[in-house]
Design an enzyme around this catalytic site. Sequence first.
Site, PDB file in Angstrom:
ATOM      1  N   SER A  37      80.178 -10.301   7.704  1.00  0.00           N
ATOM      2  CA  SER A  37      79.166  -9.598   6.916  1.00  0.00           C
ATOM      3  C   SER A  37      78.835  -8.252   7.537  1.00  0.00           C
ATOM      4  O   SER A  37      78.319  -7.353   6.854  1.00  0.00           O
ATOM      5  CB  SER A  37      77.897 -10.446   6.817  1.00  0.00           C
ATOM      6  OG  SER A  37      77.277 -10.591   8.096  1.00  0.00           O
ATOM      7  N   GLN A  38      79.119  -8.086   8.838  1.00  0.00           N
ATOM      8  CA  GLN A  38      78.823  -6.817   9.506  1.00  0.00           C
ATOM      9  C   GLN A  38      79.602  -5.658   8.901  1.00  0.00           C
ATOM     10  O   GLN A  38      79.185  -4.501   9.008  1.00  0.00           O
ATOM     11  CB  GLN A  38      79.119  -6.921  11.000  1.00  0.00           C
ATOM     12  CG  GLN A  38      78.177  -7.843  11.748  1.00  0.00           C
ATOM     13  CD  GLN A  38      78.587  -8.049  13.198  1.00  0.00           C
ATOM     14  OE1 GLN A  38      79.714  -7.739  13.584  1.00  0.00           O
ATOM     15  NE2 GLN A  38      77.682  -8.578  14.000  1.00  0.00           N
ATOM     16  N   GLU A  69      76.827 -18.520  13.382  1.00  0.00           N
ATOM     17  CA  GLU A  69      76.486 -18.340  14.789  1.00  0.00           C
ATOM     18  C   GLU A  69      75.778 -19.564  15.383  1.00  0.00           C
ATOM     19  O   GLU A  69      75.727 -19.731  16.597  1.00  0.00           O
ATOM     20  CB  GLU A  69      75.607 -17.105  14.960  1.00  0.00           C
ATOM     21  CG  GLU A  69      74.236 -17.210  14.315  1.00  0.00           C
ATOM     22  CD  GLU A  69      73.606 -15.848  14.106  1.00  0.00           C
ATOM     23  OE1 GLU A  69      72.476 -15.663  14.562  1.00  0.00           O
ATOM     24  OE2 GLU A  69      74.252 -14.975  13.492  1.00  0.00           O
ATOM     25  N   ARG A  88      77.377 -18.061  22.999  1.00  0.00           N
ATOM     26  CA  ARG A  88      77.085 -19.274  22.228  1.00  0.00           C
ATOM     27  C   ARG A  88      77.818 -20.493  22.803  1.00  0.00           C
ATOM     28  O   ARG A  88      77.301 -21.606  22.773  1.00  0.00           O
ATOM     29  CB  ARG A  88      77.468 -19.091  20.762  1.00  0.00           C
ATOM     30  CG  ARG A  88      76.797 -17.915  20.069  1.00  0.00           C
ATOM     31  CD  ARG A  88      75.296 -18.058  19.977  1.00  0.00           C
ATOM     32  NE  ARG A  88      74.712 -16.945  19.230  1.00  0.00           N
ATOM     33  CZ  ARG A  88      73.466 -16.538  19.320  1.00  0.00           C
ATOM     34  NH1 ARG A  88      72.630 -17.163  20.151  1.00  0.00           N
ATOM     35  NH2 ARG A  88      73.015 -15.529  18.620  1.00  0.00           N
ATOM     36  N   LYS A 100      74.615 -11.339  26.995  1.00  0.00           N
ATOM     37  CA  LYS A 100      74.940 -10.619  25.762  1.00  0.00           C
ATOM     38  C   LYS A 100      73.737 -10.532  24.843  1.00  0.00           C
ATOM     39  O   LYS A 100      73.470  -9.486  24.228  1.00  0.00           O
ATOM     40  CB  LYS A 100      76.106 -11.321  25.067  1.00  0.00           C
ATOM     41  CG  LYS A 100      76.646 -10.596  23.841  1.00  0.00           C
ATOM     42  CD  LYS A 100      77.824 -11.350  23.266  1.00  0.00           C
ATOM     43  CE  LYS A 100      78.575 -10.519  22.248  1.00  0.00           C
ATOM     44  NZ  LYS A 100      77.783 -10.205  21.050  1.00  0.00           N
TER      45      LYS A 100
END
Length: 430
Positions: free
Chosen positions: A173-174, A316, A388, A413
Site C-alpha cells: 500500500s506504500q 504487519e 516483527r 527499527k
Amino acid sequence: MTHTRAPEAARWAAPSATGPIRATVDLPGSKSMTARALLLSAATTGTSGIDGGLAARDTALMAAGLRALGIDVDDDARVWSVTGRPLRGPAHVDCGLAGTVMRFLPSLAATARGSVSFDGDPHARTRPMGPLLRALTALGVTVEAESASLPFTLYGSGRVTGGEVTVDASSSSQLVSGLLLSAPRFDRGIVVRHSGPPVPSAPHIRMTVDMLRAAGAHVDDADRNVWRVEPGELTARQWTIEPDLSNAAPFLAGAVITGGTVTVPGWPHTTSQPGDALRELFTGLGADVRRDQDGLTVTGTGRVTGIDADLSEVGELTPVVAAVCAVADSPSRLRGIGHLRGHETDRIAALATELGKLGTHVTEETDGLTITPRPLRGTVVETYADHRMAQAAAVIGLAVPDVELSDVACTSKTLPEFPELWTRMLGTGH
C-alpha cells in the site's frame, strides 16, 4: 531464504513468564503516523509541530532524508518542529530498511531542483519499488535506476507535472501512499488508479488520506481503487501522534498466553491504524478484550484457541499473531498475506522456518500459513534483522524456556525501548 546470521555475542535470552503477567505498558508514538506527519510537514511552507513522534531508526532516517533535502527538522524536544521550504539537491537519502522512507520520500524529492540519490541496507534492495519508479517516470520525473529497486537517482527541475497514473500496488500500500502524500505540490495534482490484485494493508491508505485532509488537501477516494489529490498549498499544523498500536501486539499477546492482564493506555476510540484489529484478533484467540477511558486491556482466559483469519489488511501483525497461534490448543490458518514476502524479510518463509525449529508444525502456503501447535522447545530464533520477527520470538519465550533471539537490536527499527519495556512488563506483578 538467505539472511545474515547475527554473531553469538548479539544473542538475547528471551525471559520466560513465571506466572500471569499483570502490567500497564505505555508505548511511544505510531511509526506510520510519525512518518506521514514528517513528510506532510516538510511539504508545507510554514512550521509544523509533531507531538509525541516516534524516535526510532525508521523515523530518524526519514528526518535525516528531509534534512538532506534542505528541510529544517528539530526532533530534540517532545514536540518536534518541521519547517518546510523549497527542496534542493544534490542530496543522498539513506533508506535503511524503512519502506516509508524508500516509498514516501521519492515523490517529494522529485520536486527538488537537482539530483537526489536513494539507497539502503542490503535487503532493502530486494523490496519492490518498480511500480513507484515507473509511476514517477510517467508523471514527468527523470529516474535513473539499474533495476526496479534501490539504488536509484531522481533528477528534478523544481517541479513535477503530475496527472493520471496507473500502478499495481498489490505488493505494498506504500506505493499508493508515496504518490498521494506529495501530490498537492504537483502542478496538476494526481489521479492514482490501482490495477492488479487487491492492495494489502488498506488501513494505511486511509491513514494517508485522513492526514492529507487534515493538512488541507482535497482528496477524493470515493471510487474503489482510485485516489484523486488536487494541487494546492498544505497548511502547517500541530500533529498529535497516537500510540503505536502495532507495537502493542507483543505486549498484549503476553496477557493472552500467560492468562494475565495487560493495559495499553491512550488507545484511540477511532483510528486508521491497522493495529486496532488486535481487539478482534485477540478476542478470536480466546482473550477478553476491553476498551475504556484507561485504554485497551487484554486479559487471558487460560485458554488460547486457534483462528482462521484474513490478515490482508493488517499483515504487519502476522508474526506476533503467529507466535500466539503456536501455543494455541487447535490449528490456525493465517491467510491473505502473500505480500509479506516483500517485507523486511520474506516473513512467511521466516515464520515457517523459525516456528518449525521451535517444534510447531507449519505449512507454508502461497498466501499464508497453517499452524498446527505441537510441544515447543527452546532454541535460537533467527530474527532476520526484522523487528516483527524479534517481537514474535520474545512472545514465544514467555511460554517456552531457553528461547534466544539471534539479535534483539533490530527492534530499534520502530521501538528502541523494546527490551527495556519487555523486561519491565515481566517485573510488574511478580
